[in-house]
Scaffold this active site. Structure first.
Site, PDB file in Angstrom:
ATOM      1  N   LYS A  11       0.863  -0.995  -0.012  1.00  0.00           N
ATOM      2  CA  LYS A  11      -0.534  -0.356   0.380  1.00  0.00           C
ATOM      3  C   LYS A  11       0.894   1.563  -0.094  1.00  0.00           C
ATOM      4  O   LYS A  11       1.547   1.403   0.167  1.00  0.00           O
ATOM      5  CB  LYS A  11      -1.152   0.426   0.740  1.00  0.00           C
ATOM      6  CG  LYS A  11      -1.951  -1.210   1.414  1.00  0.00           C
ATOM      7  CD  LYS A  11      -2.494  -1.426   2.687  1.00  0.00           C
ATOM      8  CE  LYS A  11      -4.108  -2.092   2.309  1.00  0.00           C
ATOM      9  NZ  LYS A  11      -5.501  -2.473   3.499  1.00  0.00           N
ATOM     10  N   TYR A  51     -12.000  -1.830  -3.626  1.00  0.00           N
ATOM     11  CA  TYR A  51     -13.141  -2.238  -2.651  1.00  0.00           C
ATOM     12  C   TYR A  51     -14.532  -2.278  -2.810  1.00  0.00           C
ATOM     13  O   TYR A  51     -15.243  -2.160  -1.097  1.00  0.00           O
ATOM     14  CB  TYR A  51     -12.567  -1.287  -1.836  1.00  0.00           C
ATOM     15  CG  TYR A  51     -10.665  -1.201  -0.827  1.00  0.00           C
ATOM     16  CD1 TYR A  51     -10.858  -2.579  -0.444  1.00  0.00           C
ATOM     17  CD2 TYR A  51     -10.051  -0.659  -1.417  1.00  0.00           C
ATOM     18  CE1 TYR A  51      -9.194  -3.327  -0.220  1.00  0.00           C
ATOM     19  CE2 TYR A  51      -8.853  -0.974  -0.947  1.00  0.00           C
ATOM     20  CZ  TYR A  51      -8.172  -2.602  -0.297  1.00  0.00           C
ATOM     21  OH  TYR A  51      -7.095  -2.470   0.538  1.00  0.00           O
ATOM     22  N   ASN A 114      -2.024   0.410   6.335  1.00  0.00           N
ATOM     23  CA  ASN A 114      -1.753  -1.036   6.949  1.00  0.00           C
ATOM     24  C   ASN A 114      -1.363  -1.568   6.288  1.00  0.00           C
ATOM     25  O   ASN A 114      -0.068  -2.889   6.441  1.00  0.00           O
ATOM     26  CB  ASN A 114      -2.778  -2.068   8.278  1.00  0.00           C
ATOM     27  CG  ASN A 114      -3.570  -1.770   6.651  1.00  0.00           C
ATOM     28  OD1 ASN A 114      -3.640  -1.973   5.794  1.00  0.00           O
ATOM     29  ND2 ASN A 114      -4.464  -3.094   7.607  1.00  0.00           N
ATOM     30  N   HIS A 117      -2.170  -5.359   1.569  1.00  0.00           N
ATOM     31  CA  HIS A 117      -3.286  -6.063   1.479  1.00  0.00           C
ATOM     32  C   HIS A 117      -3.304  -7.352   1.330  1.00  0.00           C
ATOM     33  O   HIS A 117      -2.283  -7.802   0.159  1.00  0.00           O
ATOM     34  CB  HIS A 117      -4.449  -5.493   0.213  1.00  0.00           C
ATOM     35  CG  HIS A 117      -5.431  -6.272  -0.722  1.00  0.00           C
ATOM     36  ND1 HIS A 117      -6.598  -6.547   0.270  1.00  0.00           N
ATOM     37  CD2 HIS A 117      -5.277  -7.065  -1.568  1.00  0.00           C
ATOM     38  CE1 HIS A 117      -7.351  -7.297   0.067  1.00  0.00           C
ATOM     39  NE2 HIS A 117      -6.726  -7.583  -1.177  1.00  0.00           N
ATOM     40  N   GLU A 128      -9.896 -11.158  -7.841  1.00  0.00           N
ATOM     41  CA  GLU A 128      -8.649 -10.041  -7.042  1.00  0.00           C
ATOM     42  C   GLU A 128      -7.591  -9.804  -8.737  1.00  0.00           C
ATOM     43  O   GLU A 128      -7.026  -9.374  -8.569  1.00  0.00           O
ATOM     44  CB  GLU A 128      -8.053 -10.011  -5.769  1.00  0.00           C
ATOM     45  CG  GLU A 128      -9.021  -9.544  -5.326  1.00  0.00           C
ATOM     46  CD  GLU A 128      -9.091  -9.467  -3.341  1.00  0.00           C
ATOM     47  OE1 GLU A 128      -7.528  -9.368  -3.495  1.00  0.00           O
ATOM     48  OE2 GLU A 128      -9.874  -8.884  -2.548  1.00  0.00           O
TER      49      GLU A 128
HETATM   50  P1  RTP Z   1      -6.970  -5.840   3.199  1.00  0.00           P
HETATM   51  O1  RTP Z   1      -8.170  -5.965   2.790  1.00  0.00           O
HETATM   52  O2  RTP Z   1      -6.006  -4.950   2.743  1.00  0.00           O
HETATM   53  O3  RTP Z   1      -5.919  -7.075   2.646  1.00  0.00           O
HETATM   54  O4  RTP Z   1      -7.561  -5.811   4.959  1.00  0.00           O
HETATM   55  P2  RTP Z   1      -8.332  -7.055   5.563  1.00  0.00           P
HETATM   56  O5  RTP Z   1      -8.844  -7.799   5.481  1.00  0.00           O
HETATM   57  O6  RTP Z   1      -6.887  -7.005   7.282  1.00  0.00           O
HETATM   58  O7  RTP Z   1      -9.174  -5.797   6.238  1.00  0.00           O
HETATM   59  P3  RTP Z   1     -10.705  -5.403   5.203  1.00  0.00           P
HETATM   60  O8  RTP Z   1     -11.573  -5.620   6.647  1.00  0.00           O
HETATM   61  O9  RTP Z   1     -11.018  -6.335   4.437  1.00  0.00           O
HETATM   62  O10 RTP Z   1     -10.251  -3.622   5.281  1.00  0.00           O
HETATM   63  C1  RTP Z   1      -9.918  -3.045   3.805  1.00  0.00           C
HETATM   64  C2  RTP Z   1      -8.970  -1.996   4.297  1.00  0.00           C
HETATM   65  O11 RTP Z   1     -10.136  -0.837   5.331  1.00  0.00           O
HETATM   66  C3  RTP Z   1      -8.983  -0.099   5.708  1.00  0.00           C
HETATM   67  N1  RTP Z   1      -9.862  -0.212   7.141  1.00  0.00           N
HETATM   68  N2  RTP Z   1      -9.866   0.737   7.994  1.00  0.00           N
HETATM   69  N3  RTP Z   1     -10.845   2.869   9.597  1.00  0.00           N
HETATM   70  C4  RTP Z   1     -10.957   1.309   9.837  1.00  0.00           C
HETATM   71  O12 RTP Z   1     -11.618   0.956  11.317  1.00  0.00           O
HETATM   72  C5  RTP Z   1     -10.516   0.652   8.581  1.00  0.00           C
HETATM   73  N4  RTP Z   1     -11.181  -0.534   8.759  1.00  0.00           N
HETATM   74  C6  RTP Z   1     -10.183  -1.111   7.803  1.00  0.00           C
HETATM   75  C7  RTP Z   1      -7.401  -1.023   6.351  1.00  0.00           C
HETATM   76  O13 RTP Z   1      -6.327  -0.661   5.375  1.00  0.00           O
HETATM   77  C8  RTP Z   1      -7.980  -2.686   5.432  1.00  0.00           C
HETATM   78  O14 RTP Z   1      -6.828  -3.426   5.429  1.00  0.00           O
HETATM   79 MG    MG Z   2      -9.485  -7.472   3.553  1.00  0.00          MG
END
Ligand code: RTP
Ligand code: MG
Length: 140
Positions: A11, A51, A114, A117, A128
């Site tokens: 990212k 997204y 973070n 992804h 994806e």
């Molecule tokens: P990713 O899709 O990026 O691999 O991450 P993930 O599955 O661990 O998390 P996900 O729930 O799919 O959320 C996608 C990305 O959105 C951002 N995020 N921000 N501000 C917030 O509360 C929040 N929650 C999620 C993060 O960049 C997350 O990786």
């Molecule tokens: Mg995710």
């Protein structure tokens, strides 16, 4: 064990800090192989499309803004149980909750910025990967 492929994105917070190599080292050390890779400046439409599942979430607009705030590196990773393996190496979404030794624990700036992804299922990985790569760009 099944050889799988998964989509990884390094990212903008990580490209900004010039730590893409450190992240790739973590992935390769875990047995994942980079079988496709490119550096991109995502457009707003590309980030929104990627997204789309999070469209209704409160963090959606901020997430899209962050993902277009600088270059990303998109990758296809291949290996045994690549989807789960990559998620394990990445660590929890919020770095405060991530296990020691994970990419997010060691490099992430915040729950949003973070660093990486990774696809969350084999089914989503296929979708994806096709979002960013033609078959001819993936060389296993
Ligand atoms: P990713 O899709 O990026 O691999 O991450 P993930 O599955 O661990 O998390 P996900 O729930 O799919 O959320 C996608 C990305 O959105 C951002 N995020 N921000 N501000 C917030 O509360 C929040 N929650 C999620 C993060 O960049 C997350 O990786
Ligand atoms: Mg995710």
């Amino acid at each position: 064990m099944a050889i799988e492929r998964t989509l990884s994105i390094i990212k903008p917070d990580a490209t900004r800090r010039n730590i893409t190599g450190k992240i790739v080292d973590r992935l390769e050390s875990a047995g994942l192989r980079v079988v496709a890779q490119k550096r991109l400046q995502l457009t707003q439409a590309q980030a929104e499309g990627f997204y789309a599942v999070h469209r209704e979430r409160p963090f959606f607009n901020d997430l899209v803004s962050f993902m277009i705030s600088g270059p990303v590196v998109v990758q296809v990773l291949e290996g045994e149980n690549a989807v789960a393996k990559n998620r394990e190496v990445m660590g929890a979404t919020n770095p405060a909750n991530a296990d020691a030794g994970t990419i997010r624990k060691d490099f992430a700036e915040s729950i949003e910025a973070n660093s990486v992804h990774g696809s969350d299922s084999a089914e989503n990985a296929a979708i994806e990967i096709a979002y960013f790569f033609a078959q001819t760009e993936i060389v296993g």
